[in-house]
Design a protein around this motif. Sequence first.
Motif, PDB file in Angstrom:
ATOM      1  N   SER A 119       0.831  -1.196   0.000  1.00 14.33           N
ATOM      2  CA  SER A 119       0.000   0.000   0.000  1.00 14.33           C
ATOM      3  C   SER A 119       0.870   1.252   0.000  1.00 14.33           C
ATOM      4  CB  SER A 119      -0.945  -0.026   1.204  1.00 14.33           C
ATOM      5  OG  SER A 119      -0.202  -0.159   2.409  1.00 14.33           O
ATOM      6  N   GLY A 133      -5.165   2.123   0.600  1.00 15.05           N
ATOM      7  CA  GLY A 133      -5.215   0.925  -0.210  1.00 15.05           C
ATOM      8  C   GLY A 133      -4.569  -0.286   0.414  1.00 15.05           C
ATOM      9  N   TYR A 135      -4.660  -4.702  -0.452  1.00 14.41           N
ATOM     10  CA  TYR A 135      -5.098  -5.831  -1.268  1.00 14.41           C
ATOM     11  C   TYR A 135      -6.388  -6.417  -0.694  1.00 14.41           C
ATOM     12  CZ  TYR A 135      -4.812 -10.300  -3.791  1.00 14.41           C
ATOM     13  OH  TYR A 135      -5.079 -11.390  -4.587  1.00 14.41           O
ATOM     14  N   ASP A 139      -8.251  -3.014  -0.381  1.00  8.10           N
ATOM     15  CA  ASP A 139      -7.712  -2.285  -1.525  1.00  8.10           C
ATOM     16  C   ASP A 139      -8.366  -0.928  -1.775  1.00  8.10           C
ATOM     17  OD1 ASP A 139     -10.117  -3.191  -2.543  1.00  8.10           O
ATOM     18  OD2 ASP A 139      -9.230  -4.371  -4.177  1.00  8.10           O
ATOM     19  N   ARG A 140      -9.570  -0.697  -1.227  1.00  9.21           N
ATOM     20  CA  ARG A 140     -10.209   0.619  -1.351  1.00  9.21           C
ATOM     21  C   ARG A 140     -10.317   1.333  -0.002  1.00  9.21           C
ATOM     22  NH1 ARG A 140     -13.824   1.339  -6.203  1.00  9.21           N
ATOM     23  NH2 ARG A 140     -13.520  -0.489  -7.508  1.00  9.21           N
ATOM     24  N   GLN A 161     -13.910   1.388   2.093  1.00 10.93           N
ATOM     25  CA  GLN A 161     -14.402   1.805   0.785  1.00 10.93           C
ATOM     26  C   GLN A 161     -14.355   3.324   0.597  1.00 10.93           C
ATOM     27  OE1 GLN A 161     -15.255  -0.731  -1.543  1.00 10.93           O
ATOM     28  NE2 GLN A 161     -14.252  -1.855   0.117  1.00 10.93           N
ATOM     29  N   GLN A 165     -11.043   4.111  -6.475  1.00 15.41           N
ATOM     30  CA  GLN A 165     -10.494   2.946  -7.159  1.00 15.41           C
ATOM     31  C   GLN A 165      -9.605   2.158  -6.196  1.00 15.41           C
ATOM     32  OE1 GLN A 165     -11.231   1.829 -10.096  1.00 15.41           O
ATOM     33  NE2 GLN A 165     -12.431   3.561 -10.863  1.00 15.41           N
ATOM     34  N   ARG A 166      -9.413   0.878  -6.501  1.00 19.99           N
ATOM     35  CA  ARG A 166      -8.508   0.066  -5.693  1.00 19.99           C
ATOM     36  C   ARG A 166      -7.083   0.587  -5.874  1.00 19.99           C
ATOM     37  NH1 ARG A 166      -6.106  -4.731  -8.359  1.00 19.99           N
ATOM     38  NH2 ARG A 166      -6.520  -5.933  -6.474  1.00 19.99           N
ATOM     39  N   TRP A 168      -3.337  -0.602  -5.166  1.00 19.00           N
ATOM     40  CA  TRP A 168      -2.384  -1.653  -4.805  1.00 19.00           C
ATOM     41  C   TRP A 168      -1.122  -1.375  -5.614  1.00 19.00           C
ATOM     42  CZ3 TRP A 168      -2.587  -7.368  -6.755  1.00 19.00           C
ATOM     43  CH2 TRP A 168      -1.787  -8.175  -5.929  1.00 19.00           C
TER      44      TRP A 168
END
Length: 552
Positions: A119, A133, A135, A139-140, A161, A165-166, A168
């Motif tokens: 991250s 971020g 995984y 990730d969000r 959340q 966007q995610r 990673w």
Amino acid sequence: MRAINMIKFLLFSLSFSHVFSIVASQALPSYSGRNGEWQLLHESVGISAMHMQLLHNNKVIIFDRTDFGPSNLLLPNGICRVDSSDTMLQTDCTAHSILYDIVTNGFRPLMIQTDTWCSSGAVLPNGTLVQTGGYNDGDRNIRSFTPCNDDEYCNWIEFPQSLIQRRWYASNQVLPGGRIIIVGGRRQFNYEFYPSSWNGVIFLDFLMETNDQGLENNLYPFLHLLPDGNLFIFANTRSILLDYNQNMVLKEFPKIPGDDPRNYPSSGSSVLLPLDENDAIIEPEIMVCGGAPRDSFIQAMQGIFIRATSTCGRLKVSVPNPSWTMEDMPMARVMGDMILLPTGDVLIINGAELGTAGWELGRGPVTRPIIYRPSDDVSNWRFSVMSPSPRPRMYHSSAILLTDGRILVSGSNPHVYYNFTNVEYPTDLSMESFSPPYLSPEYDPIRPRILSADEKMGYGGKLFWLSFQVQAYLTVSVLSVTIVAPSFATHSFSMNQRMVLLKIAGVTDIAPSTYNLVVAGPSTAEIAPPGYYMLFVVHAHVPSYGRWVKIG
């Protein structure tokens, strides 16, 4: 006269000890102050230091990932993390983050709920670490850690959340207004901001263009905020100038010579060289070192480990026709960390000589750090080879500058899980410090000691006062004051790292060996974004211990 001669000898030794180190380094049987010294701080801190960030209360946040099973450190009071989506361990009573105290050398476990693997992060102007971020279930997510007076109860706060966007393998940069820009990540050819902006996610063609199919070589892009407020972005072998306010690419710079990528997994490293407020016009210069040949990842997957890249490139980005100036390091290096020292020199530490980043893909650990002097008057002896660490530090290791001038070094886990037996490079949970040569006791007579300093520093050249002592003061011509932003270190890149040399307005002696020093604060927030910085007084290339100062 004897004292004067001693000081002259010390200055001579400090200026040329790196020459001796290059000649003698291969024969050194043990550590020497002239070549830096290593100290083992802990045989195990329970986790492998994939990410590190120094905070302004002299504590260091360290964290790994949550999706590989238990660590070697229990959470306190029977606390457990329960996550039904975790593919390894749905109930986990071990810690994956710690808070380390550089003053007491103690540490305590912290609680992370979701996965922080690979991250990014940055520190807000108020001193809060914002981590972005990871995984899988993380990730969000955004997580924050705010230093508090009752340290026992400070812990991570998670905001699920909260990213559009995610993210990673993304990179972050603090901007002049205190916002954070978050760029890229795996299969993310875009950027967004924290706090979120009205226009959400902005697509960036450059990130797609620099993505090697099946290899990537553009993850963890190198980000550097320039004095004009625009953002320099380097990925693979290319770089651009981005106006993130207008969402426009203003310029593409020449490719770095050679075809070797410099970003993950061909992980080199990069710094913005110190910005000098004494210059009539500040000319920012980027430095990129190390990396791996383009097919190293594929070859390493087949058990063939190619020699890493040994070159460094420097690019003055504001001149009319920028071009890269290339130099050779004393040894090839991939997965190295580049750290700005209080003196303005660059330390390159950790990494491997063969292979690339990734699980089981590196060989030939490079245990000797090198120090690079960027100034123009030392072109014939740029690099100094330092004493070796007894411990390999390769994939998933990290290093940061501390307020006392040491380098904190920890981590190294080239395996999918923690693995301590029957492997060539076991997971390393230890913590070390590296003391550069300027911390050698022989330089104590010319080492400044800050007695008092203002706690806040303003923009526009506003004056800032401090007092310091030094046993053998020489002349103002060898005196400087630097401020260094603490960086978020992971995967060979120290995000938000920057140094500014401040303009000295005056020095007066107020008592034997005691002086008042007045400096002008940074000109603009583009030169030094708001937040906490380490301030050092440097005398004849020997720095004081740092003091925290808040800018903005």
